[in-house]
Design a protein around this motif. Sequence first.
Motif, mmCIF file in Angstrom:
data_model
loop_
_atom_site.group_PDB
_atom_site.id
_atom_site.type_symbol
_atom_site.label_atom_id
_atom_site.label_comp_id
_atom_site.label_asym_id
_atom_site.label_seq_id
_atom_site.Cartn_x
_atom_site.Cartn_y
_atom_site.Cartn_z
ATOM 1 N N TRP A 1 0.353 6.117 -1.908
ATOM 2 C CA TRP A 1 0.126 4.686 -1.682
ATOM 3 C C TRP A 1 -1.314 4.395 -1.304
ATOM 4 O O TRP A 1 -1.872 3.353 -1.656
ATOM 5 C CB TRP A 1 1.087 4.143 -0.628
ATOM 6 C CG TRP A 1 0.995 4.757 0.742
ATOM 7 C CD1 TRP A 1 1.755 5.777 1.232
ATOM 8 C CD2 TRP A 1 0.093 4.397 1.799
ATOM 9 N NE1 TRP A 1 1.378 6.075 2.510
ATOM 10 C CE2 TRP A 1 0.377 5.243 2.893
ATOM 11 C CE3 TRP A 1 -0.919 3.442 1.929
ATOM 12 C CZ2 TRP A 1 -0.333 5.164 4.104
ATOM 13 C CZ3 TRP A 1 -1.613 3.361 3.127
ATOM 14 C CH2 TRP A 1 -1.323 4.216 4.195
ATOM 15 N N SER A 2 -1.939 5.290 -0.559
ATOM 16 C CA SER A 2 -3.311 5.033 -0.112
ATOM 17 C C SER A 2 -4.293 5.056 -1.279
ATOM 18 O O SER A 2 -5.384 4.495 -1.191
ATOM 19 C CB SER A 2 -3.719 6.060 0.944
ATOM 20 O OG SER A 2 -3.698 7.362 0.392
ATOM 21 N N ASP B 1 -4.899 1.603 -3.277
ATOM 22 C CA ASP B 1 -5.778 0.599 -2.695
ATOM 23 C C ASP B 1 -6.954 0.389 -3.657
ATOM 24 O O ASP B 1 -7.539 1.359 -4.142
ATOM 25 C CB ASP B 1 -6.267 1.122 -1.336
ATOM 26 C CG ASP B 1 -7.381 0.288 -0.772
ATOM 27 O OD1 ASP B 1 -7.400 -0.918 -1.039
ATOM 28 O OD2 ASP B 1 -8.227 0.848 -0.069
ATOM 29 N N TRP C 1 -10.545 0.457 7.860
ATOM 30 C CA TRP C 1 -9.409 0.544 6.944
ATOM 31 C C TRP C 1 -9.131 1.985 6.511
ATOM 32 O O TRP C 1 -7.976 2.436 6.463
ATOM 33 C CB TRP C 1 -9.638 -0.364 5.739
ATOM 34 C CG TRP C 1 -8.696 -0.133 4.590
ATOM 35 C CD1 TRP C 1 -9.025 0.138 3.313
ATOM 36 C CD2 TRP C 1 -7.256 -0.156 4.633
ATOM 37 N NE1 TRP C 1 -7.896 0.286 2.550
ATOM 38 C CE2 TRP C 1 -6.801 0.121 3.334
ATOM 39 C CE3 TRP C 1 -6.322 -0.365 5.643
ATOM 40 C CZ2 TRP C 1 -5.450 0.184 3.015
ATOM 41 C CZ3 TRP C 1 -4.966 -0.292 5.328
ATOM 42 C CH2 TRP C 1 -4.548 -0.026 4.025
ATOM 43 N N ALA D 1 -5.598 3.846 7.301
ATOM 44 C CA ALA D 1 -4.704 4.387 6.264
ATOM 45 C C ALA D 1 -4.434 5.877 6.500
ATOM 46 O O ALA D 1 -3.301 6.343 6.339
ATOM 47 C CB ALA D 1 -5.312 4.163 4.875
ATOM 48 N N SER E 1 -0.754 7.395 7.367
ATOM 49 C CA SER E 1 -0.148 8.417 6.504
ATOM 50 C C SER E 1 0.290 9.623 7.328
ATOM 51 O O SER E 1 1.353 10.199 7.084
ATOM 52 C CB SER E 1 -1.113 8.831 5.387
ATOM 53 O OG SER E 1 -2.232 9.540 5.909
ATOM 54 N N LYS F 1 4.314 -3.490 9.625
ATOM 55 C CA LYS F 1 3.655 -4.511 8.799
ATOM 56 C C LYS F 1 2.333 -4.857 9.460
ATOM 57 O O LYS F 1 2.302 -5.254 10.631
ATOM 58 C CB LYS F 1 4.542 -5.744 8.684
ATOM 59 C CG LYS F 1 4.018 -6.739 7.664
ATOM 60 C CD LYS F 1 5.143 -7.577 7.112
ATOM 61 C CE LYS F 1 4.687 -8.352 5.889
ATOM 62 N NZ LYS F 1 5.784 -8.945 5.163
ATOM 63 N N LEU G 1 -0.623 -4.186 4.770
ATOM 64 C CA LEU G 1 0.093 -2.922 4.578
ATOM 65 C C LEU G 1 1.508 -3.100 5.104
ATOM 66 O O LEU G 1 1.705 -3.547 6.236
ATOM 67 C CB LEU G 1 -0.605 -1.780 5.325
ATOM 68 C CG LEU G 1 0.000 -0.400 5.056
ATOM 69 C CD1 LEU G 1 -0.290 0.027 3.621
ATOM 70 C CD2 LEU G 1 -0.550 0.641 6.017
ATOM 71 N N ASP G 2 2.486 -2.767 4.277
ATOM 72 C CA ASP G 2 3.887 -2.972 4.635
ATOM 73 C C ASP G 2 4.648 -1.690 4.339
ATOM 74 O O ASP G 2 4.659 -1.209 3.201
ATOM 75 C CB ASP G 2 4.458 -4.140 3.810
ATOM 76 C CG ASP G 2 5.797 -4.628 4.344
ATOM 77 O OD1 ASP G 2 6.322 -4.018 5.300
ATOM 78 O OD2 ASP G 2 6.317 -5.616 3.812
ATOM 79 N N VAL H 1 6.130 2.960 1.442
ATOM 80 C CA VAL H 1 4.963 2.134 1.744
ATOM 81 C C VAL H 1 4.598 1.328 0.502
ATOM 82 O O VAL H 1 4.381 1.890 -0.574
ATOM 83 C CB VAL H 1 3.756 3.004 2.167
ATOM 84 C CG1 VAL H 1 2.588 2.128 2.579
ATOM 85 C CG2 VAL H 1 4.151 3.949 3.292
ATOM 86 N N PRO I 1 -1.190 -1.100 -0.640
ATOM 87 C CA PRO I 1 -1.943 -2.076 0.158
ATOM 88 C C PRO I 1 -2.417 -3.231 -0.719
ATOM 89 O O PRO I 1 -2.748 -3.039 -1.892
ATOM 90 C CB PRO I 1 -3.139 -1.264 0.666
ATOM 91 C CG PRO I 1 -2.754 0.160 0.480
ATOM 92 C CD PRO I 1 -1.802 0.223 -0.661
#
Lengths: 92, 336
Positions: free
Chosen positions: A14-15, A18, B236, B240, B244, B258, B271-272, B278, B281
């Motif tokens: 997921w990262s 971005d 950021w 992240a 993680s 959230k 970010l949710d 996940v 983003p």
Amino acid sequence: MCGLCGDLSPQDHWSDRDPGAGTARHRHERLQAVRTLLEGTGLTVSEWRGRGYQLANGRGRTVLVRDLGTLWAEAERMRGRPVDPLEAGSTP
Amino acid sequence: MSVPGVRPLTIVSGALGSGKTTLLRDLLSRPDLRSTAVLVNELGEMGLDHHQLRQVDERTVVLPGGCVCCATRSDVESALHELLATEDADHVDPVRRVVLETTGLADPAPVVATLQASPTLRHHFAVDRVVVTVDAQAVARGADQGPEWLQQVVCADLLVLTKTDLVPSAAAEDVAAHLRRLNPAAPVVSPAEVDLATTPVASAAAAAAAVAPLPAERHLAGVASTSVTLDGPVDWAGFAVWVSALLHAHGDRILRMKALLDTGGDGPVVLDAVQHVVHPPRHLPRWDGPRTSSLVLITRDLPPAQVVAALRDFLARRRPAATPAGGVTPPPTPRG
């Protein structure tokens, strides 16, 4: 492996979805953040060809991982327990 | 016929008899939801006359080696592929939105995981919000709602309080306050106030702001929640990385996270996380409310204050030392 490790879609943690994740600056900042969390664990990390990370345990074992999901899973395997950001947070 | 880009998929869930079908009927009668495909469990029970109605049977598939919350819904995957195939064949107008009605026992998280796991579907559909109906009468009289109910409430982006006419207004208020404490990320609204055209992010931020003064509380089955603001701008990349690692080490105890973050850009980053799943983003173009980073956290058997303290400590360690007063300011970079 499950979604928390990002391995539902093996090439896409997921990262990394971005929009700014691919820039050299973001990769550098992320690497520094990983190093902060690895302090005191006996593990070290470096970037691998801009596509992943090289994780080492100081005893000659080195592993290449592609993203943060596999990095934390591999770090847990190498040290026998997870890297716990809650423990790191309580360290003075 | 041109096919729209990524289309919102709205999950409507709630316990049996909590008013899901009534809400759906009302929503689908609105002109702005005309081009909506609806995936339901029981065609007969819906009593809906809708041209894009499809039945799904809640087949949940646990991926090899995966945990239960990261399971995927093969029925939803098939139905959405079928929808795309029909559109490609140019038989129907493209839908603008998909609404998925799930049973009171279904966990919404696998639907999010389904879209993320599919290289095709995630380019066509994105879960925009989870709407959960809550029977005010049942909760007010203390009826056991079960673990599935709690799961649905913490996954919700919008909580719709139904049957409030059957309880005294004070009791309905108590139920609403209870829901806000359980899930500070979700506004609690009446059925008439449901508006799928509003951006869920803005409403979530408003909800979080509304409950920010409440202390973290311990609730059902070890579930606790908190809503805090973070001093911004937030790093950021560091955030992240930290999240993680947190989800790897404690993902089974993080029921919901959230975050609406000021990362120094024009708009916030959202970010949710629903359990281990996940959402990618999102960078929003601008702030609709105050430029403040907020974080909503719902945990089980883990004090949310401990998580927030560790996060703040990590971000503080990552923050570069402030320039001392009277320090030398670098000259501006010449233009050109």
